[in-house]
Design an enzyme around this catalytic site. Structure first.
Site, PDB file in Angstrom:
ATOM      1  N   LYS A  22       0.833  -1.203   0.000  1.00 59.28           N
ATOM      2  CA  LYS A  22       0.000   0.000   0.000  1.00 59.28           C
ATOM      3  C   LYS A  22       0.868   1.253   0.000  1.00 59.28           C
ATOM      4  CE  LYS A  22      -1.760   1.669   4.005  1.00 59.28           C
ATOM      5  NZ  LYS A  22      -1.508   3.099   4.228  1.00 59.28           N
ATOM      6  N   ASN A  23       1.793   1.320   0.956  1.00 61.13           N
ATOM      7  CA  ASN A  23       2.555   2.560   1.107  1.00 61.13           C
ATOM      8  C   ASN A  23       3.463   2.842  -0.085  1.00 61.13           C
ATOM      9  OD1 ASN A  23       1.294   2.997   3.495  1.00 61.13           O
ATOM     10  ND2 ASN A  23       3.049   2.551   4.807  1.00 61.13           N
ATOM     11  N   ARG A  94      -3.921  10.886   4.287  1.00 57.60           N
ATOM     12  CA  ARG A  94      -2.783  11.762   4.476  1.00 57.60           C
ATOM     13  C   ARG A  94      -1.762  11.693   3.333  1.00 57.60           C
ATOM     14  NH1 ARG A  94       0.513  14.065   8.220  1.00 57.60           N
ATOM     15  NH2 ARG A  94       2.656  13.489   7.830  1.00 57.60           N
ATOM     16  N   CYS A 118      -5.152   8.815   9.409  1.00 57.55           N
ATOM     17  CA  CYS A 118      -5.295   8.065  10.655  1.00 57.55           C
ATOM     18  C   CYS A 118      -5.200   8.989  11.857  1.00 57.55           C
ATOM     19  CB  CYS A 118      -4.171   7.044  10.777  1.00 57.55           C
ATOM     20  SG  CYS A 118      -4.503   5.470  10.011  1.00 57.55           S
ATOM     21  N   ARG A 123       0.829  14.541  13.380  1.00 59.03           N
ATOM     22  CA  ARG A 123       1.304  14.273  12.019  1.00 59.03           C
ATOM     23  C   ARG A 123       1.338  15.514  11.125  1.00 59.03           C
ATOM     24  NH1 ARG A 123      -0.752   8.454   9.970  1.00 59.03           N
ATOM     25  NH2 ARG A 123       1.228   8.497   8.939  1.00 59.03           N
ATOM     26  N   PRO A 124       2.209  16.457  11.420  1.00 58.93           N
ATOM     27  CA  PRO A 124       2.295  17.656  10.581  1.00 58.93           C
ATOM     28  C   PRO A 124       2.957  17.358   9.224  1.00 58.93           C
ATOM     29  CG  PRO A 124       3.995  17.698  12.273  1.00 58.93           C
ATOM     30  CD  PRO A 124       3.187  16.458  12.513  1.00 58.93           C
ATOM     31  N   VAL A 125       2.980  18.372   8.338  1.00 61.42           N
ATOM     32  CA  VAL A 125       3.640  18.203   7.035  1.00 61.42           C
ATOM     33  C   VAL A 125       4.763  19.226   6.858  1.00 61.42           C
ATOM     34  CG1 VAL A 125       1.700  17.110   5.851  1.00 61.42           C
ATOM     35  CG2 VAL A 125       1.899  19.606   5.832  1.00 61.42           C
ATOM     36  N   ASP A 126       5.221  19.810   7.980  1.00 57.45           N
ATOM     37  CA  ASP A 126       6.242  20.866   7.888  1.00 57.45           C
ATOM     38  C   ASP A 126       7.513  20.405   7.167  1.00 57.45           C
ATOM     39  OD1 ASP A 126       6.338  19.221  10.240  1.00 57.45           O
ATOM     40  OD2 ASP A 126       8.013  20.428  10.948  1.00 57.45           O
ATOM     41  N   LEU A 127       7.893  19.140   7.347  1.00 65.44           N
ATOM     42  CA  LEU A 127       9.138  18.670   6.719  1.00 65.44           C
ATOM     43  C   LEU A 127       8.987  18.589   5.199  1.00 65.44           C
ATOM     44  CD1 LEU A 127      10.046  15.831   9.250  1.00 65.44           C
ATOM     45  CD2 LEU A 127      11.020  18.128   9.130  1.00 65.44           C
ATOM     46  N   ASP A 308       4.375   0.471  12.196  1.00 66.66           N
ATOM     47  CA  ASP A 308       3.162  -0.115  11.603  1.00 66.66           C
ATOM     48  C   ASP A 308       2.949  -1.579  12.006  1.00 66.66           C
ATOM     49  OD1 ASP A 308       2.538   2.255  10.421  1.00 66.66           O
ATOM     50  OD2 ASP A 308       3.096   1.670   8.388  1.00 66.66           O
ATOM     51  N   ILE A 330       7.725   6.801  17.153  1.00 71.46           N
ATOM     52  CA  ILE A 330       7.449   7.495  15.884  1.00 71.46           C
ATOM     53  C   ILE A 330       6.193   8.364  15.987  1.00 71.46           C
ATOM     54  CG2 ILE A 330       7.095   7.220  13.387  1.00 71.46           C
ATOM     55  CD1 ILE A 330       9.773   6.067  14.236  1.00 71.46           C
ATOM     56  N   ARG A 400      -8.719   0.011   4.245  1.00 63.45           N
ATOM     57  CA  ARG A 400      -7.760   0.949   3.662  1.00 63.45           C
ATOM     58  C   ARG A 400      -6.440   0.238   3.378  1.00 63.45           C
ATOM     59  NH1 ARG A 400      -6.401   5.652   7.300  1.00 63.45           N
ATOM     60  NH2 ARG A 400      -5.021   5.898   5.535  1.00 63.45           N
TER      61      ARG A 400
HETATM   62  C1  UD1 Z   1       4.598   6.647   6.447  1.00 60.99           C
HETATM   63  C2  UD1 Z   1       3.667   5.496   6.251  1.00 60.99           C
HETATM   64  C3  UD1 Z   1       3.049   5.065   7.575  1.00 60.99           C
HETATM   65  C4  UD1 Z   1       4.150   4.778   8.600  1.00 60.99           C
HETATM   66  C5  UD1 Z   1       5.112   5.942   8.694  1.00 60.99           C
HETATM   67  C6  UD1 Z   1       6.319   5.660   9.571  1.00 60.99           C
HETATM   68  C7  UD1 Z   1       2.801   5.913   4.014  1.00 60.99           C
HETATM   69  C8  UD1 Z   1       1.636   6.264   3.170  1.00 60.99           C
HETATM   70  N1  UD1 Z   1       2.590   5.902   5.334  1.00 60.99           N
HETATM   71  O1  UD1 Z   1       3.820   7.731   6.951  1.00 60.99           O
HETATM   72  O2  UD1 Z   1       2.274   3.892   7.369  1.00 60.99           O
HETATM   73  O3  UD1 Z   1       3.570   4.579   9.867  1.00 60.99           O
HETATM   74  O4  UD1 Z   1       5.614   6.279   7.381  1.00 60.99           O
HETATM   75  O5  UD1 Z   1       6.958   4.515   9.140  1.00 60.99           O
HETATM   76  O6  UD1 Z   1       3.869   5.597   3.514  1.00 60.99           O
HETATM   77  N2  UD1 Z   1       6.637  14.356  10.812  1.00 60.99           N
HETATM   78  C9  UD1 Z   1       6.763  15.693  11.081  1.00 60.99           C
HETATM   79  N3  UD1 Z   1       6.654  16.564  10.044  1.00 60.99           N
HETATM   80  C10 UD1 Z   1       6.444  16.151   8.755  1.00 60.99           C
HETATM   81  C11 UD1 Z   1       6.337  14.779   8.491  1.00 60.99           C
HETATM   82  C12 UD1 Z   1       6.429  13.897   9.543  1.00 60.99           C
HETATM   83  O7  UD1 Z   1       6.945  16.108  12.217  1.00 60.99           O
HETATM   84  O8  UD1 Z   1       6.380  17.001   7.867  1.00 60.99           O
HETATM   85  C13 UD1 Z   1       6.723  13.378  11.918  1.00 60.99           C
HETATM   86  C14 UD1 Z   1       5.459  12.567  12.084  1.00 60.99           C
HETATM   87  O9  UD1 Z   1       4.514  13.234  12.874  1.00 60.99           O
HETATM   88  C15 UD1 Z   1       6.014  11.324  12.753  1.00 60.99           C
HETATM   89  C16 UD1 Z   1       7.395  11.166  12.110  1.00 60.99           C
HETATM   90  O10 UD1 Z   1       7.716  12.436  11.575  1.00 60.99           O
HETATM   91  O11 UD1 Z   1       6.155  11.536  14.133  1.00 60.99           O
HETATM   92  C17 UD1 Z   1       7.494  10.134  11.009  1.00 60.99           C
HETATM   93  O12 UD1 Z   1       6.452  10.336  10.072  1.00 60.99           O
HETATM   94  P1  UD1 Z   1       6.605   9.976   8.530  1.00 60.99           P
HETATM   95  O13 UD1 Z   1       7.784   9.080   8.355  1.00 60.99           O
HETATM   96  O14 UD1 Z   1       6.558  11.230   7.756  1.00 60.99           O
HETATM   97  O15 UD1 Z   1       5.304   9.161   8.256  1.00 60.99           O
HETATM   98  P2  UD1 Z   1       4.393   9.205   6.953  1.00 60.99           P
HETATM   99  O16 UD1 Z   1       5.233   9.414   5.749  1.00 60.99           O
HETATM  100  O17 UD1 Z   1       3.235  10.090   7.194  1.00 60.99           O
END
Ligand code: UD1
Length: 425
Positions: A22-23, A94, A118, A123-127, A308, A330, A400
């Site tokens: 899926k991912n 997301r 979820c 779970r921000p997107v700042d990065l 996961d 995480i 999902r």
């Molecule tokens: C992906 C996987 C999800 C898995 C996760 C960690 C997909 C579709 N989903 O999610 O199943 O649980 O990797 O292996 O591939 N973070 C920030 N800012 C950001 C982005 C992330 O602070 O901009 C934080 C998140 O809140 C979290 C950590 O970084 O604490 C890791 O998240 P991330 O690796 O980005 O997870 P996803 O890509 O959302």
């Protein structure tokens, strides 16, 4: 809303074919936006998240043909006719944020709603945004939408992530393929899905090296072309089904399973007293007699123990002969399965990111509620071992991420059925 009923206490015997990831598929599909020629993905999983991404790409003007019952996806993005990913679709998933980098790289502008997904923490997107800014994009947050622009196109640069993010690495990797010059991504995620994405992008003509390590280098090219790419197997689905015979007893062959994708997890399973062996067709997992041994687990970015699989591992450890400690590093708020497992007789104490699980001799079937994707499947696993009947409600989360879960487990002798209900709750 559908629920799943499991009658526990039946050892498993048989084989389960592991689906495409899926991912991986959720990041490979947006990669199609990078080229005006079609991208064909084989071994795609048939899941509602994939249908959501299909809908999102369709709303941007892509043509997505679902062939062979959904196992093959042919995605044509000859022209991106709409550059806005709307809240209505993005809120469902997301991973929708992954269209941002490709649209920006191809056409220099994109608007994407901030995502939902979820309920496992903030779970921000700042990065994602900072990474794309390092390639010259300008970001403006208005009305819940990210408005991104790169006049004259993206330019290669240094992206040094303060923490490891799978999604942000994917977004920047895709964007960098069409940026002018070289991009170096430091502290990149090393997940197999990143390597799969890089393989696909290389097949489309991208110049990438270092994927699978924490430093990825991308030399931008003027254009990418079409390609056909097989989606890597789903290591989380694999790990989940490895736990099925571990918890219920018996022996199951996981067809297509690869130990190298689940090494840290397999090692913990073996520590718990479960046998894992490689076969010509995949992996074989068996548990004969005796109680599970307690083990302690800390979730980490790959190659560590995957977050996961934490909920599913907890289901197994509820039955261990002693106390196990699970640390979730995480995501915050990712123990929502714990109170539900407790309703089945488990003994779990949660403090912040740490769950202490004191094994019990048996679980008892109960009516439980799924709260997120991995939590739902952990309750099904617990149900396989529990005395009597377990009904897991609200399984839309499960759909999902798990393809035909009741058929796959049922084929190994599990007594499991889906109860279809028309009414929404
Ligand atoms: C992906 C996987 C999800 C898995 C996760 C960690 C997909 C579709 N989903 O999610 O199943 O649980 O990797 O292996 O591939 N973070 C920030 N800012 C950001 C982005 C992330 O602070 O901009 C934080 C998140 O809140 C979290 C950590 O970084 O604490 C890791 O998240 P991330 O690796 O980005 O997870 P996803 O890509 O959302």
């Amino acid at each position: 809303m559908d629920s799943i009923r499991v009658e526990g206490g039946h050892p498993l015997k048989g084989e389960i074919a592991i689906s495409g990831a899926k991912n991986a598929c959720l990041t490979l599909m947006p990669a199609a936006l990078l080229s005006d020629e079609p991208l064909t993905l084989t071994n795609a999983p048939r899941l509602s998240d994939i249908r959501t991404m299909t809908e999102l790409l369709g709303s941007l003007g892509c043509e997505v043909a679902s062939l062979q019952g959904g196992k093959v996806l042919a995605i044509g993005a000859e022209k991106i006719s709409n550059h806005t990913a709307h809240y209505d679709i993005v809120r469902k998933m997301r991973a929708s944020i992954l269209v941002l980098g490709p649209m920006l790289a191809r056409d220099g502008h994109a608007v994407v709603s901030l995502p939902g997904g979820c309920a496992i923490g903030a779970r921000p997107v700042d990065l994602h945004l900072k990474g794309l800014e390092a390639l010259g994009a300008e970001m403006d947050l208005r009305d819940g939408y990210v408005h991104a622009r790169a006049e004259g196109g993206l330019k290669g640069g240094l992206v040094d992530f303060p923490l490891v993010s799978v999604g942000a690495t994917e977004n920047v990797l895709m964007a960098a393929t069409l940026a002018k010059g070289q991009t170096v991504i430091r502290n990149a995620a090393r997940e197999p899905e990143i390597v799969d994405l890089a393989d696909c992008l290389r097949a489309m003509g991208a110049k990438i090296s270092g994927d699978g390590t924490s430093e990825i280098t991308v030399d931008g090219v003027d254009r990418l072309h079409g390609a056909t790419h097989p989606v890597i197997i789903d290591r989380i689905e694999l790990g989940t089904y490895m736990l099925a015979p571990a918890i219920a007893g018996g022996e199951v062959d996981l067809i297509g399973g690869r130990r190298d994708l689940v090494e840290a997890f397999s090692a913990k399973l073996e520590d718990a007293g479960v046998e894992v062996s490689e076969t010509p067709r995949g992996l074989k997992v068996s548990r004969k007699n005796g109680r599970i041994k307690p083990v302690s687990v800390t979730t980490e970015p790959h190659p560590g123990f995957p977050t996961d699989l934490q909920a599913q591992m907890m289901a197994l450890l509820t039955l261990a002969d002693g106390t196990s400690v699970l640390e979730e590093t995480i995501f915050e708020n990712r123990f929502m399965h714990a109170p539900e497992l407790t309703r089945m007789g488990a003994s779990i104490d949660v403090h912040g990111g740490t769950a202490t699980v004191t094994g019990v001799e048996r679980l008892k079937g109960a009516q439980v509620m799924a709260t997120d994707l991995r939590a739902s499947v952990s309750l099904i696993l617990a149900g396989l071992a529990a005395e009597g009947e377990t009904t897991v409600g609200r399984v839309y989360h499960l759909d999902r991420g798990y393809e035909r879960v009741e058929e796959k487990l049922g084929a190994c002798g599990a007594k499991i059925e889906r109860i279809r209900e028309g009414a929404d709750d």
